[in-house]
Design a protein around this motif. Structure first.
Motif, mmCIF file in Angstrom:
data_model
loop_
_atom_site.group_PDB
_atom_site.id
_atom_site.type_symbol
_atom_site.label_atom_id
_atom_site.label_comp_id
_atom_site.label_asym_id
_atom_site.label_seq_id
_atom_site.Cartn_x
_atom_site.Cartn_y
_atom_site.Cartn_z
ATOM 1 N N THR A 93 29.934 42.693 44.290
ATOM 2 C CA THR A 93 30.523 43.901 43.707
ATOM 3 C C THR A 93 31.763 44.240 44.520
ATOM 4 O OG1 THR A 93 29.158 45.358 45.109
ATOM 5 C CG2 THR A 93 28.307 44.818 42.931
ATOM 6 N N GLY A 94 32.765 44.749 43.827
ATOM 7 C CA GLY A 94 33.998 45.101 44.528
ATOM 8 C C GLY A 94 35.030 43.995 44.532
ATOM 9 N N ALA B 190 43.749 36.153 25.777
ATOM 10 C CA ALA B 190 42.886 35.794 26.908
ATOM 11 C C ALA B 190 41.714 36.760 27.026
ATOM 12 C CB ALA B 190 43.704 35.788 28.201
ATOM 13 N N ARG B 191 41.963 38.011 26.739
ATOM 14 C CA ARG B 191 40.871 38.994 26.790
ATOM 15 C C ARG B 191 39.756 38.608 25.831
ATOM 16 N NH1 ARG B 191 41.512 45.557 25.752
ATOM 17 N NH2 ARG B 191 39.392 46.120 26.399
ATOM 18 N N HIS B 192 40.139 38.206 24.638
ATOM 19 C CA HIS B 192 39.141 37.803 23.636
ATOM 20 C C HIS B 192 38.487 36.476 24.013
ATOM 21 C CE1 HIS B 192 37.285 37.199 19.721
ATOM 22 N NE2 HIS B 192 37.811 35.980 19.703
ATOM 23 N N LEU B 193 39.288 35.528 24.458
ATOM 24 C CA LEU B 193 38.788 34.188 24.759
ATOM 25 C C LEU B 193 37.743 34.206 25.877
ATOM 26 C CD1 LEU B 193 39.016 31.101 24.359
ATOM 27 C CD2 LEU B 193 40.868 31.127 26.048
ATOM 28 N N TYR B 194 38.043 34.945 26.942
ATOM 29 C CA TYR B 194 37.149 34.960 28.108
ATOM 30 C C TYR B 194 36.241 36.194 28.143
ATOM 31 C CZ TYR B 194 40.177 31.262 29.954
ATOM 32 O OH TYR B 194 40.879 30.104 30.140
ATOM 33 N N LYS B 195 36.393 37.064 27.134
ATOM 34 C CA LYS B 195 35.617 38.314 27.096
ATOM 35 C C LYS B 195 35.808 39.096 28.402
ATOM 36 C CE LYS B 195 32.139 36.543 23.884
ATOM 37 N NZ LYS B 195 32.925 35.335 23.517
ATOM 38 N N LEU B 196 37.062 39.315 28.742
ATOM 39 C CA LEU B 196 37.421 39.912 30.023
ATOM 40 C C LEU B 196 37.096 41.396 30.088
ATOM 41 C CD1 LEU B 196 40.949 38.325 30.639
ATOM 42 C CD2 LEU B 196 38.728 37.526 31.474
ATOM 43 N N ASN B 197 36.728 41.814 31.272
ATOM 44 C CA ASN B 197 36.604 43.233 31.577
ATOM 45 C C ASN B 197 37.993 43.686 32.041
ATOM 46 O OD1 ASN B 197 35.818 45.801 32.318
ATOM 47 N ND2 ASN B 197 34.806 45.156 34.212
ATOM 48 N N LEU B 198 38.882 43.870 31.060
ATOM 49 C CA LEU B 198 40.293 44.135 31.347
ATOM 50 C C LEU B 198 40.525 45.604 31.664
ATOM 51 C CD1 LEU B 198 43.137 42.756 31.345
ATOM 52 C CD2 LEU B 198 43.371 43.628 29.001
ATOM 53 N N LYS B 199 41.228 45.846 32.769
ATOM 54 C CA LYS B 199 41.588 47.193 33.186
ATOM 55 C C LYS B 199 43.112 47.255 33.290
ATOM 56 C CE LYS B 199 37.233 48.330 33.796
ATOM 57 N NZ LYS B 199 36.543 49.299 32.923
ATOM 58 N N SER B 200 43.725 48.012 32.400
ATOM 59 C CA SER B 200 45.181 48.088 32.345
ATOM 60 C C SER B 200 45.675 49.376 32.993
ATOM 61 C CB SER B 200 45.648 48.023 30.887
ATOM 62 O OG SER B 200 47.045 48.077 30.806
ATOM 63 N N TYR B 201 46.676 49.240 33.837
ATOM 64 C CA TYR B 201 47.265 50.394 34.520
ATOM 65 C C TYR B 201 48.764 50.404 34.295
ATOM 66 C CZ TYR B 201 42.912 51.461 36.926
ATOM 67 O OH TYR B 201 41.614 51.812 37.202
ATOM 68 N N GLN C 17 48.109 49.839 43.381
ATOM 69 C CA GLN C 17 47.356 50.549 44.421
ATOM 70 C C GLN C 17 46.331 51.491 43.811
ATOM 71 O OE1 GLN C 17 50.495 52.397 46.710
ATOM 72 N NE2 GLN C 17 50.870 50.553 47.928
ATOM 73 N N ARG C 18 46.737 52.189 42.763
ATOM 74 C CA ARG C 18 45.821 53.116 42.098
ATOM 75 C C ARG C 18 44.671 52.360 41.439
ATOM 76 N NH1 ARG C 18 47.048 54.957 37.022
ATOM 77 N NH2 ARG C 18 49.245 54.534 37.480
ATOM 78 N N GLY C 19 44.994 51.235 40.805
ATOM 79 C CA GLY C 19 43.967 50.451 40.145
ATOM 80 C C GLY C 19 42.934 49.904 41.112
ATOM 81 N N LEU C 20 43.393 49.341 42.226
ATOM 82 C CA LEU C 20 42.462 48.800 43.218
ATOM 83 C C LEU C 20 41.575 49.906 43.788
ATOM 84 C CD1 LEU C 20 44.792 46.309 45.132
ATOM 85 C CD2 LEU C 20 42.932 45.727 43.562
ATOM 86 N N ALA C 21 42.162 51.096 43.987
ATOM 87 C CA ALA C 21 41.381 52.216 44.517
ATOM 88 C C ALA C 21 40.334 52.679 43.503
ATOM 89 C CB ALA C 21 42.313 53.367 44.890
ATOM 90 N N GLU C 22 40.729 52.833 42.244
ATOM 91 C CA GLU C 22 39.804 53.324 41.226
ATOM 92 C C GLU C 22 38.706 52.312 40.905
ATOM 93 O OE1 GLU C 22 41.828 54.745 37.778
ATOM 94 O OE2 GLU C 22 42.927 56.301 38.881
ATOM 95 N N LEU C 23 39.003 51.028 41.094
ATOM 96 C CA LEU C 23 38.003 49.988 40.843
ATOM 97 C C LEU C 23 37.156 49.697 42.082
ATOM 98 C CD1 LEU C 23 40.190 47.538 38.725
ATOM 99 C CD2 LEU C 23 38.371 49.046 37.902
ATOM 100 N N ASN C 24 37.387 50.477 43.142
ATOM 101 C CA ASN C 24 36.625 50.321 44.390
ATOM 102 C C ASN C 24 36.669 48.885 44.897
ATOM 103 O OD1 ASN C 24 35.657 53.094 44.455
ATOM 104 N ND2 ASN C 24 34.306 52.534 42.770
ATOM 105 N N ALA C 25 37.867 48.326 44.894
ATOM 106 C CA ALA C 25 38.033 46.928 45.303
ATOM 107 C C ALA C 25 37.755 46.739 46.792
ATOM 108 C CB ALA C 25 39.443 46.457 44.988
ATOM 109 N N GLN D 123 43.367 47.433 54.290
ATOM 110 C CA GLN D 123 42.206 46.748 54.862
ATOM 111 C C GLN D 123 41.252 46.203 53.812
ATOM 112 O OE1 GLN D 123 41.918 46.249 58.476
ATOM 113 N NE2 GLN D 123 44.043 46.716 57.947
ATOM 114 N N GLN D 124 41.787 45.932 52.636
ATOM 115 C CA GLN D 124 41.029 45.199 51.624
ATOM 116 C C GLN D 124 41.305 43.715 51.815
ATOM 117 O OE1 GLN D 124 43.163 47.383 48.686
ATOM 118 N NE2 GLN D 124 41.337 48.371 47.856
ATOM 119 N N LEU D 125 40.346 42.883 51.424
ATOM 120 C CA LEU D 125 40.523 41.446 51.549
ATOM 121 C C LEU D 125 41.346 40.933 50.376
ATOM 122 C CD1 LEU D 125 39.781 38.865 53.138
ATOM 123 C CD2 LEU D 125 37.809 38.617 51.596
ATOM 124 N N LYS D 126 42.482 40.352 50.686
ATOM 125 C CA LYS D 126 43.355 39.769 49.676
ATOM 126 C C LYS D 126 43.164 38.258 49.708
ATOM 127 C CE LYS D 126 48.239 39.677 48.289
ATOM 128 N NZ LYS D 126 49.607 40.136 48.680
#
Length: 232
Positions: A41-42, A91-102, A139-147, A174-177
């Motif tokens: 998770t994360g 790609a979203r349809h093909l891989y059934k992605l959990n897509l989060k757009s910011y 930055q906002r997306g990574l924070a909201e997704l608790n990356a 200090q997130q792992l990239k």
């Protein structure tokens, strides 16, 4: 040093030197497998739906098939080519992605952005344009997704500034990239794409080696319409 297989919660505790040595010659699939196991998770994939990003997506969903769908964070700069947006939907349809757009807060269309920040901001203040359309939403997306860790499609041969790009690194928060393709070349990327029939942006067939925002992206004059040039 032995690495724990307990779920990763504090990337700063990792021995990055050990990890980078261990995976320096590894296939991207093995690097991604480590991420899926150690960050159940994360884990977030950031994607501009480049060929490199789609290669990572293909490895994740065709081969590894994680139990928990990995969010795919897409930055809608409002300045993408229509072909890019069509590819995102495909790609979203093909891989059934959990897509989060910011996107930039307070605007929903390119015209809104121009009205709020001025016409052709990329020409007048490129740094501000880049921050508003890409850095802040990321930055906002990574924070909201608790990356805890995030995946990129960066390779060392993409730019001189990437020549020493590690596979594992800590970002400013200090997130792992993780750069699973760091030790791959453009030729290896395209070889995988052709072998596994990975979808890609049709603009590549029109002489665009790299595809970003429409106002800032031009085809390469010496390129033909053959994608084979990008393998060399």
């Amino acid at each position: 040093m032995n690495q724990s297989i307990e779920p990763l919660t504090q990337p700063s505790n990792l021995d990055l030197e050990w990890l980078n040595q261990k995976f320096e010659q590894a296939h991207p699939k093995d690097i991604l497998a480590w991420c899926v196991v150690n960050v159940p998770t994360g884990l977030v994939q950031t994607s501009a739906f480049s060929v490199d990003d789609l290669l990572i997506t293909d490895l994740l969903y065709r081969d590894l098939q994680p139990v928990n769908p990995i969010p795919v964070l897409f930055i809608d700069t409002l300045h993408h080519f229509p072909q890019t947006l069509d590819l995102v939907a495909k790609a979203r349809h093909l891989y059934k992605l959990n897509l989060k757009s910011y996107k930039t807060p307070g605007v929903t269309m390119r015209q809104d952005f121009a009205a709020k920040y001025g016409e052709a901001l990329w020409q007048k203040d490129h740094s501000r344009f880049h921050y508003l359309t890409q850095v802040e939403p990321l930055q906002r997306g990574l924070a909201e997704l608790n990356a805890i860790a995030w995946l990129t499609g960066n390779r060392r041969d993409q730019a001189d500034t990437f020549i020493n790009l590690p596979i594992f690194e800590l970002d400013l928060h200090q997130q792992l990239k993780v750069n699973p393709l760091a030790n791959w070349t453009r030729k290896e990327t395209w070889a995988y794409v052709f072998e596994h029939d990975v979808t890609y942006n049709p603009l590549h067939d029109q002489g665009y080696p790299n595809i970003g925002d429409e106002p800032l992206t031009l085809p390469t004059p010496e390129a033909s319409n053959s994608i084979e040039l990008w393998q060399n």
